[in-house]
Design a protein around this motif. Sequence first.
Motif, PDB file in Angstrom:
ATOM      1  N   LEU A 165       0.836  -1.211   0.000  1.00 10.49           N
ATOM      2  CA  LEU A 165       0.000   0.000   0.000  1.00 10.49           C
ATOM      3  C   LEU A 165       0.870   1.261   0.000  1.00 10.49           C
ATOM      4  O   LEU A 165       0.506   2.276  -0.604  1.00 10.49           O
ATOM      5  CB  LEU A 165      -0.928   0.008   1.205  1.00 10.49           C
ATOM      6  CG  LEU A 165      -2.152  -0.913   1.132  1.00 10.49           C
ATOM      7  CD1 LEU A 165      -2.907  -0.901   2.462  1.00 10.49           C
ATOM      8  CD2 LEU A 165      -3.083  -0.474   0.001  1.00 10.49           C
ATOM      9  N   PHE A 166       2.009   1.190   0.687  1.00  9.24           N
ATOM     10  CA  PHE A 166       2.952   2.312   0.682  1.00  9.24           C
ATOM     11  C   PHE A 166       3.381   2.623  -0.749  1.00  9.24           C
ATOM     12  O   PHE A 166       3.377   3.784  -1.183  1.00  9.24           O
ATOM     13  CB  PHE A 166       4.155   1.975   1.555  1.00  9.24           C
ATOM     14  CG  PHE A 166       5.252   2.996   1.545  1.00  9.24           C
ATOM     15  CD1 PHE A 166       5.204   4.103   2.389  1.00  9.24           C
ATOM     16  CD2 PHE A 166       6.350   2.863   0.703  1.00  9.24           C
ATOM     17  CE1 PHE A 166       6.211   5.062   2.381  1.00  9.24           C
ATOM     18  CE2 PHE A 166       7.362   3.809   0.683  1.00  9.24           C
ATOM     19  CZ  PHE A 166       7.294   4.914   1.527  1.00  9.24           C
ATOM     20  N   VAL A 167       3.740   1.588  -1.505  1.00  7.96           N
ATOM     21  CA  VAL A 167       4.171   1.796  -2.892  1.00  7.96           C
ATOM     22  C   VAL A 167       3.007   2.267  -3.751  1.00  7.96           C
ATOM     23  O   VAL A 167       3.166   3.148  -4.604  1.00  7.96           O
ATOM     24  CB  VAL A 167       4.787   0.512  -3.468  1.00  7.96           C
ATOM     25  CG1 VAL A 167       5.191   0.730  -4.923  1.00  7.96           C
ATOM     26  CG2 VAL A 167       5.996   0.079  -2.652  1.00  7.96           C
ATOM     27  N   GLU A 168       1.830   1.693  -3.551  1.00  9.76           N
ATOM     28  CA  GLU A 168       0.661   2.114  -4.327  1.00  9.76           C
ATOM     29  C   GLU A 168       0.357   3.590  -4.091  1.00  9.76           C
ATOM     30  O   GLU A 168      -0.081   4.309  -5.006  1.00  9.76           O
ATOM     31  CB  GLU A 168      -0.544   1.255  -3.959  1.00  9.76           C
ATOM     32  CG  GLU A 168      -0.440  -0.188  -4.464  1.00  9.76           C
ATOM     33  CD  GLU A 168      -1.615  -1.042  -4.040  1.00  9.76           C
ATOM     34  OE1 GLU A 168      -2.479  -0.544  -3.266  1.00  9.76           O
ATOM     35  OE2 GLU A 168      -1.693  -2.209  -4.473  1.00  9.76           O
ATOM     36  N   THR A 169       0.616   4.062  -2.871  1.00  5.81           N
ATOM     37  CA  THR A 169       0.404   5.482  -2.565  1.00  5.81           C
ATOM     38  C   THR A 169       1.451   6.347  -3.257  1.00  5.81           C
ATOM     39  O   THR A 169       1.148   7.469  -3.692  1.00  5.81           O
ATOM     40  CB  THR A 169       0.431   5.694  -1.039  1.00  5.81           C
ATOM     41  OG1 THR A 169      -0.573   4.874  -0.437  1.00  5.81           O
ATOM     42  CG2 THR A 169       0.160   7.155  -0.687  1.00  5.81           C
ATOM     43  N   LEU A 170       2.667   5.840  -3.379  1.00  8.40           N
ATOM     44  CA  LEU A 170       3.682   6.563  -4.164  1.00  8.40           C
ATOM     45  C   LEU A 170       3.193   6.772  -5.590  1.00  8.40           C
ATOM     46  O   LEU A 170       3.371   7.848  -6.175  1.00  8.40           O
ATOM     47  CB  LEU A 170       4.994   5.772  -4.190  1.00  8.40           C
ATOM     48  CG  LEU A 170       5.779   5.644  -2.885  1.00  8.40           C
ATOM     49  CD1 LEU A 170       6.971   4.701  -3.080  1.00  8.40           C
ATOM     50  CD2 LEU A 170       6.270   7.008  -2.394  1.00  8.40           C
ATOM     51  N   VAL A 171       2.574   5.734  -6.145  1.00 12.44           N
ATOM     52  CA  VAL A 171       2.076   5.814  -7.517  1.00 12.44           C
ATOM     53  C   VAL A 171       0.907   6.791  -7.602  1.00 12.44           C
ATOM     54  O   VAL A 171       0.858   7.652  -8.498  1.00 12.44           O
ATOM     55  CB  VAL A 171       1.657   4.417  -8.024  1.00 12.44           C
ATOM     56  CG1 VAL A 171       1.021   4.521  -9.410  1.00 12.44           C
ATOM     57  CG2 VAL A 171       2.862   3.477  -8.063  1.00 12.44           C
ATOM     58  N   LYS A 185       1.986  10.187  -7.470  1.00 11.09           N
ATOM     59  CA  LYS A 185       2.988  10.499  -8.506  1.00 11.09           C
ATOM     60  C   LYS A 185       4.269  11.034  -7.876  1.00 11.09           C
ATOM     61  O   LYS A 185       4.854  12.027  -8.317  1.00 11.09           O
ATOM     62  CB  LYS A 185       2.414  11.488  -9.524  1.00 11.09           C
ATOM     63  CG  LYS A 185       1.196  10.951 -10.267  1.00 11.09           C
ATOM     64  CD  LYS A 185       0.667  11.942 -11.292  1.00 11.09           C
ATOM     65  CE  LYS A 185      -0.543  11.351 -12.034  1.00 11.09           C
ATOM     66  NZ  LYS A 185      -1.115  12.273 -13.029  1.00 11.09           N
ATOM     67  N   ILE A 186       4.706  10.328  -6.821  1.00 13.74           N
ATOM     68  CA  ILE A 186       5.896  10.736  -6.092  1.00 13.74           C
ATOM     69  C   ILE A 186       7.135  10.318  -6.885  1.00 13.74           C
ATOM     70  O   ILE A 186       7.298   9.141  -7.210  1.00 13.74           O
ATOM     71  CB  ILE A 186       5.939  10.081  -4.693  1.00 13.74           C
ATOM     72  CG1 ILE A 186       4.612  10.325  -3.949  1.00 13.74           C
ATOM     73  CG2 ILE A 186       7.127  10.588  -3.902  1.00 13.74           C
ATOM     74  CD1 ILE A 186       4.288  11.766  -3.688  1.00 13.74           C
TER      75      ILE A 186
END
Length: 273
Positions: free
Chosen positions: A79-85, A88-89
Amino acid sequence: MSGEKPKRATLPPVQENIDKLEKAINVGNFYGAQQMYKSISARYVSAQRYSEALDLLHSGACLQLKHGQVTCGAELAVLFVETLVKGKIPFDEDILDRVRKIYKMFPQIPVPSNLGDDDDVQELTEALGAAKTRVEGCSSFLRAAIKWSAEFGAPRNGDPQLHVMLAEYIYSESPELDMARVSYHFVRGNNPKKFASTLVNFMGKCYPGEDDIVIARAVLMYLSMGNLRDANYLMDELKRQVTSQELDFPQSDLVQFITFLLQTHFDAAGWKE
């Protein structure tokens, strides 16, 4: 009304939620905390407060993994990575450090090798199941991170350091080792010396006659990516490490072919370094 901005005032500072959920984790309420991490982080994402959502998910992933809750920790890590996506981090060293911190929290537990009575068999079965869960969880997290990095600023194959992390974890934790998968990520990484060490370690464990196949596959993978430098470095480093450990370097037709192939590429490219 449709043009109203999200109401940010309804969400408290994220540290309040981090502290509250840390207390829940520390008293063993792992499942309840997990549901709260997911629901609260979703609210921050909906409000486009991505930084706070990332802080919450990062804290949760590390805490769950610290307490041995691999399934919960891996879910929050993804979920951490999905939030990066979603946010658009862009890829940078600060985010990479946060990914690395989560990675280092994944447990590394040797699988017992000695079998005895039925209790030992049961223990081994449980250990193998736990190892499989760890590898699947960490792999899902790092594959997502590699994909994110490729889309948001890292090289097109994804950040090399993430590939090395994944290769190392698969090799150290997989109950059924897949060297093709390990090699796939190492050749997309940036540490051929560590790859050589891994191959030498594997050569001491594999069936007779497999070691030359493993070496050939690694070299050919590098060459298929146009990476002559690391293909040569790997071969030289393998020979150095085998010699230093007083082991026998495989002498087969396949190894001779790979040696000649590297020399041919070397002469054609005029590679010198």
